[in-house]
Design a protein around this motif. Structure first.
Motif, PDB file in Angstrom:
ATOM      1  N   ILE A 195       0.849  -1.189   0.000  1.00 26.74           N
ATOM      2  CA  ILE A 195       0.000   0.000   0.000  1.00 26.74           C
ATOM      3  C   ILE A 195       0.883   1.236   0.000  1.00 26.74           C
ATOM      4  CG2 ILE A 195      -1.816   1.263   1.218  1.00 26.74           C
ATOM      5  CD1 ILE A 195      -2.631  -1.391   2.506  1.00 26.74           C
ATOM      6  N   TYR A 196       0.632   2.130  -0.960  1.00 26.26           N
ATOM      7  CA  TYR A 196       1.432   3.347  -1.057  1.00 26.26           C
ATOM      8  C   TYR A 196       0.518   4.559  -1.206  1.00 26.26           C
ATOM      9  CZ  TYR A 196       4.652   6.894  -2.841  1.00 26.26           C
ATOM     10  OH  TYR A 196       5.369   8.051  -3.010  1.00 26.26           O
ATOM     11  N   GLY A 197       0.793   5.587  -0.398  1.00 29.23           N
ATOM     12  CA  GLY A 197       0.035   6.827  -0.481  1.00 29.23           C
ATOM     13  C   GLY A 197       0.641   7.874   0.428  1.00 29.23           C
ATOM     14  N   ASN A 198       0.582   9.128   0.004  1.00 28.72           N
ATOM     15  CA  ASN A 198       1.149  10.238   0.797  1.00 28.72           C
ATOM     16  C   ASN A 198       2.617   9.996   1.135  1.00 28.72           C
ATOM     17  OD1 ASN A 198      -1.367  11.632   0.885  1.00 28.72           O
ATOM     18  ND2 ASN A 198      -2.030  10.307   2.572  1.00 28.72           N
ATOM     19  N   ASN A 199       3.354   9.433   0.150  1.00 27.20           N
ATOM     20  CA  ASN A 199       4.792   9.169   0.294  1.00 27.20           C
ATOM     21  C   ASN A 199       5.105   8.134   1.376  1.00 27.20           C
ATOM     22  OD1 ASN A 199       5.549  11.069  -1.725  1.00 27.20           O
ATOM     23  ND2 ASN A 199       5.272  12.727  -0.246  1.00 27.20           N
ATOM     24  N   ILE A 200       4.121   7.345   1.762  1.00 25.98           N
ATOM     25  CA  ILE A 200       4.326   6.300   2.770  1.00 25.98           C
ATOM     26  C   ILE A 200       4.015   4.938   2.142  1.00 25.98           C
ATOM     27  CG2 ILE A 200       3.575   5.359   4.990  1.00 25.98           C
ATOM     28  CD1 ILE A 200       2.852   8.200   5.823  1.00 25.98           C
ATOM     29  N   ALA A 201       4.935   3.982   2.320  1.00 25.70           N
ATOM     30  CA  ALA A 201       4.748   2.633   1.775  1.00 25.70           C
ATOM     31  C   ALA A 201       4.738   1.624   2.912  1.00 25.70           C
ATOM     32  CB  ALA A 201       5.860   2.296   0.791  1.00 25.70           C
ATOM     33  N   LYS A 202       3.853   0.630   2.814  1.00 25.28           N
ATOM     34  CA  LYS A 202       3.819  -0.421   3.829  1.00 25.28           C
ATOM     35  C   LYS A 202       3.326  -1.723   3.207  1.00 25.28           C
ATOM     36  CE  LYS A 202      -0.845   0.678   5.554  1.00 25.28           C
ATOM     37  NZ  LYS A 202      -1.633   0.999   6.762  1.00 25.28           N
ATOM     38  N   VAL A 203       3.663  -2.830   3.849  1.00 26.86           N
ATOM     39  CA  VAL A 203       3.249  -4.158   3.398  1.00 26.86           C
ATOM     40  C   VAL A 203       2.402  -4.788   4.504  1.00 26.86           C
ATOM     41  CG1 VAL A 203       4.001  -6.459   2.724  1.00 26.86           C
ATOM     42  CG2 VAL A 203       5.281  -4.458   1.948  1.00 26.86           C
ATOM     43  N   THR A 204       1.219  -5.242   4.155  1.00 25.38           N
ATOM     44  CA  THR A 204       0.327  -5.891   5.116  1.00 25.38           C
ATOM     45  C   THR A 204      -0.177  -7.210   4.530  1.00 25.38           C
ATOM     46  OG1 THR A 204      -1.652  -4.787   4.245  1.00 25.38           O
ATOM     47  CG2 THR A 204      -0.421  -3.655   6.004  1.00 25.38           C
ATOM     48  N   GLU A 205      -0.833  -7.997   5.338  1.00 25.26           N
ATOM     49  CA  GLU A 205      -1.419  -9.257   4.878  1.00 25.26           C
ATOM     50  C   GLU A 205      -2.891  -9.061   4.538  1.00 25.26           C
ATOM     51  OE1 GLU A 205      -0.741 -12.239   7.815  1.00 25.26           O
ATOM     52  OE2 GLU A 205       1.402 -12.400   7.398  1.00 25.26           O
ATOM     53  N   PHE A 206      -3.394  -9.870   3.621  1.00 23.47           N
ATOM     54  CA  PHE A 206      -4.804  -9.853   3.291  1.00 23.47           C
ATOM     55  C   PHE A 206      -5.270 -11.294   3.088  1.00 23.47           C
ATOM     56  CE2 PHE A 206      -2.964 -10.291  -0.855  1.00 23.47           C
ATOM     57  CZ  PHE A 206      -3.922 -10.909  -1.649  1.00 23.47           C
ATOM     58  N   GLN A 207      -6.567 -11.511   3.124  1.00 22.13           N
ATOM     59  CA  GLN A 207      -7.130 -12.860   2.984  1.00 22.13           C
ATOM     60  C   GLN A 207      -7.380 -13.137   1.501  1.00 22.13           C
ATOM     61  OE1 GLN A 207      -7.553 -16.118   3.186  1.00 22.13           O
ATOM     62  NE2 GLN A 207      -7.963 -15.730   5.369  1.00 22.13           N
ATOM     63  N   ARG A 208      -6.559 -13.986   0.922  1.00 22.10           N
ATOM     64  CA  ARG A 208      -6.698 -14.283  -0.505  1.00 22.10           C
ATOM     65  C   ARG A 208      -7.558 -15.516  -0.769  1.00 22.10           C
ATOM     66  NH1 ARG A 208      -1.945 -17.779  -2.540  1.00 22.10           N
ATOM     67  NH2 ARG A 208      -0.903 -18.482  -0.647  1.00 22.10           N
TER      68      ARG A 208
END
Length: 280
Positions: A195-208
């Motif tokens: 997820i990237y927005g407002n110059n901030i990037a992060k990695v999270t988990e989701f239910q696939r």
């Protein structure tokens, strides 16, 4: 209008967008574009050459400065590209020249180069699900806003919005994420989203996956209708039949249907026109 006047008109239009670039950047970019587009050609192609150049300028003008704002790995090939838009209310299936598959969501579009099989780069506006054909020699790259997704062969979704940023969800394989003007790289595993927005990037988990644990078969019927748009009809004696199954949320519909048919020893028929699946 002679060539000199036409050149001046194009240069003027080119300099107007985007306004955020300096005069020196615009001038350098114009010279690069001019040398590639208006270089010496055989006279018989003269009229068509200028017509094509005009179309490119118009596209850049309405495309939010695509040429100026492209990612660091993109190149001038996008000046001669294919644009596919989905103006309908349903997902549009696009098969790319390398046989990769794109499920393009409504109000979304993709842009890819004419020589796509050897230059597998795509720009996306909106949302799409990609199922990429493996090709170790030619990496597959998706550019969205300020991010670049690089893959060899995998399944993932990209959702981009000018105001909300970018979300990349990985279902199969592995992808590398890059952000413009940042040295850091992010390697995603299946079940992770970037997820990237407002110059901030992060990695999270989701239910696939969608899990059904000892539920009625009718629950799967409802799921298929809601997510694939197909009505599934089963024999009455199977109405209360219980099922335990895990389904990848981006699984091919036919794969799911074949699995159900094998579990209950049923034959099936898919009517594409009526969007109906009948088990017997």
């Amino acid at each position: 209008m002679d060539k000199e006047k036409l050149d001046k008109e194009f240069e003027k239009l080119w300099s107007e967008t985007p306004l955020s670039h300096s005069d020196s950047e615009k001038k350098a970019s114009w010279k690069q574009f001019q040398s590639k587009t208006f270089g010496a050609k055989k006279p018989k192609f003269k009229i068509w050459r200028y017509a094509a150049a005009a179309a490119v300028i118009i596209f850049l003008g309405i495309g939010m400065g695509l040429y100026f704002n492209r990612g660091p790995l993109e190149d001038e090939i996008y000046l001669a590209s294919n644009v596919i838009k989905n103006t309908t209310s349903k997902v549009k299936i696009v098969v790319l020249p390398d046989s990769s598959r794109v499920e393009l969501s409504p109000n979304s579009k993709i842009v890819y180069a004419n020589n796509f099989e050897s230059n597998r780069k795509i720009i996306i506006e909106g949302e799409a699900y990609f199922k990429v054909k493996k090709d170790k020699i030619h990496p597959f790259q998706v550019f969205c806003n300020e991010t670049t997704t690089t893959v060899l062969g995998t399944c993932f979704t990209v959702q981009g919005n000018v105001h909300k940023g970018v979300t990349v969800a990985l279902y199969e394989g592995s992808v590398q994420m890059n952000v413009k003007d940042q040295d850091q790289k992010w390697i995603l595993k299946p079940g992770e989203e970037f997820i990237y927005g407002n110059n901030i990037a992060k990695v999270t988990e989701f239910q696939r996956f969608m899990d059904f644990e000892n539920e009625k078969l009718s629950a799967v019927t409802y799921y298929i209708m809601e997510n694939y748009g197909y009505k599934m009809t089963i024999p009455e004696e199977f109405d209360n039949q219980r099922i335990t199954i895990r389904i990848n949320k981006k699984e091919n519909l036919k794969t799911i249907v074949q699995l159900i048919s094998e579990m209950y020893n049923l034959n099936f028929e898919i009517n594409e026109d009526l969007k109906q699946i009948t088990f017997r």
